[in-house]
Design a protein around this motif. Structure first.
Motif, PDB file in Angstrom:
ATOM      1  N   LYS A 124       0.819  -1.216   0.000  1.00 26.02           N
ATOM      2  CA  LYS A 124       0.000   0.000   0.000  1.00 26.02           C
ATOM      3  C   LYS A 124       0.854   1.267   0.000  1.00 26.02           C
ATOM      4  N   VAL A 127       2.483   1.715  -3.473  1.00 27.23           N
ATOM      5  CA  VAL A 127       1.483   2.021  -4.494  1.00 27.23           C
ATOM      6  C   VAL A 127       0.948   3.438  -4.303  1.00 27.23           C
ATOM      7  N   ALA A 131       1.231   6.319  -6.976  1.00 24.75           N
ATOM      8  CA  ALA A 131      -0.020   6.869  -7.505  1.00 24.75           C
ATOM      9  C   ALA A 131      -0.122   8.374  -7.272  1.00 24.75           C
ATOM     10  N   PRO A 135      -1.346   8.749 -11.286  1.00 23.36           N
ATOM     11  CA  PRO A 135      -2.483   7.873 -10.992  1.00 23.36           C
ATOM     12  C   PRO A 135      -2.609   6.673 -11.934  1.00 23.36           C
ATOM     13  N   ILE A 138      -2.010   2.885 -10.918  1.00 21.51           N
ATOM     14  CA  ILE A 138      -2.979   2.027 -10.226  1.00 21.51           C
ATOM     15  C   ILE A 138      -3.235   0.733 -10.992  1.00 21.51           C
ATOM     16  N   ALA A 141      -1.432  -2.149  -9.512  1.00 21.20           N
ATOM     17  CA  ALA A 141      -1.759  -2.575  -8.147  1.00 21.20           C
ATOM     18  C   ALA A 141      -2.614  -3.843  -8.183  1.00 21.20           C
ATOM     19  N   LYS A 146      -6.650  -2.033  -5.095  1.00 15.92           N
ATOM     20  CA  LYS A 146      -7.463  -1.061  -5.831  1.00 15.92           C
ATOM     21  C   LYS A 146      -8.758  -0.751  -5.082  1.00 15.92           C
ATOM     22  N   VAL A 151      -6.571   4.126  -1.141  1.00 16.12           N
ATOM     23  CA  VAL A 151      -6.130   4.121  -2.536  1.00 16.12           C
ATOM     24  C   VAL A 151      -7.249   4.638  -3.434  1.00 16.12           C
ATOM     25  N   ILE A 155      -7.186   7.952  -5.864  1.00 17.61           N
ATOM     26  CA  ILE A 155      -7.487   7.876  -7.293  1.00 17.61           C
ATOM     27  C   ILE A 155      -8.723   8.699  -7.647  1.00 17.61           C
ATOM     28  N   ALA A 165      -8.353   2.668 -12.990  1.00 10.69           N
ATOM     29  CA  ALA A 165      -8.438   1.890 -11.760  1.00 10.69           C
ATOM     30  C   ALA A 165      -9.359   0.692 -11.929  1.00 10.69           C
TER      31      ALA A 165
END
Length: 174
Positions: A124, A127, A131, A135, A138, A141, A146, A151, A155, A165
């Protein structure tokens, strides 16, 4: 003549005779001019740490052309990913599994997450750091990550990236 040519354009090393591609002075002049000239150096020069350090300092992606034994040189890999996170693509599997190195790469370029070991695609903190820069990362991930509220909130701050995403993609790891 060759020395002048490679000083002007390191990639000119490709036109040099084999014996000159193994000459440290010639190769150093080439990689000082253009780190990517390492591609045309002899295997011996691609194994010479001093030559490789200069090449990577001038062009991090020269990591692609270094000898296998130098792929385990942590300091060399760190120098490369600090200069260009995308150089992580050419790091050894061991280095792509090193959280500190991956973190350095992401600090430089969030999209370098795509070259990190798969386990970091579920990390996490990494990521989120990636991100925040980009972005689009993602998509690398894990599906579980996601769906993480933090997260997802990050996003959603970038509404134009919601589709990214929601689009499952297989992470690319070399």
């Amino acid at each position: 003549v060759v020395l002048a040519a490679v000083r002007s354009d390191g990639l000119a090393l490709q036109h040099a005779a084999e014996c000159l591609r193994d000459d440290k002075d010639v190769v150093m002049a080439a990689v000082e001019s253009q780190g990517g000239g390492l591609r045309y150096a002899s295997e011996g020069m691609q194994s010479d740490r001093e030559v490789v350090l200069v090449a990577v300092a001038n062009h991090a992606m020269a990591l692609k052309y270094i000898s296998q034994d130098l792929h385990q040189d942590r300091a060399l890999v760190v120098a490369a990913v600090r200069s260009s996170g995308q150089a992580l693509e050419y790091a050894s599997e061991e280095m792509r599994n090193d959280r500190a190195i991956v973190s350095e790469a992401i600090a430089n370029d969030g999209m370098s997450l795509r070259y990190a070991a798969a386990r970091f695609h579920a990390d996490k903190a990494l990521v989120m750091a990636a991100a925040k820069q980009n972005p689009h990362v993602i998509r690398f991930a894990t599906e579980e990550l996601k769906q993480d509220p933090d997260v997802a909130a990050l996003i959603s701050d970038h509404q134009c990236f919601r589709a990214a995403a929601d689009t499952p993609q297989t992470p690319k790891t070399p």
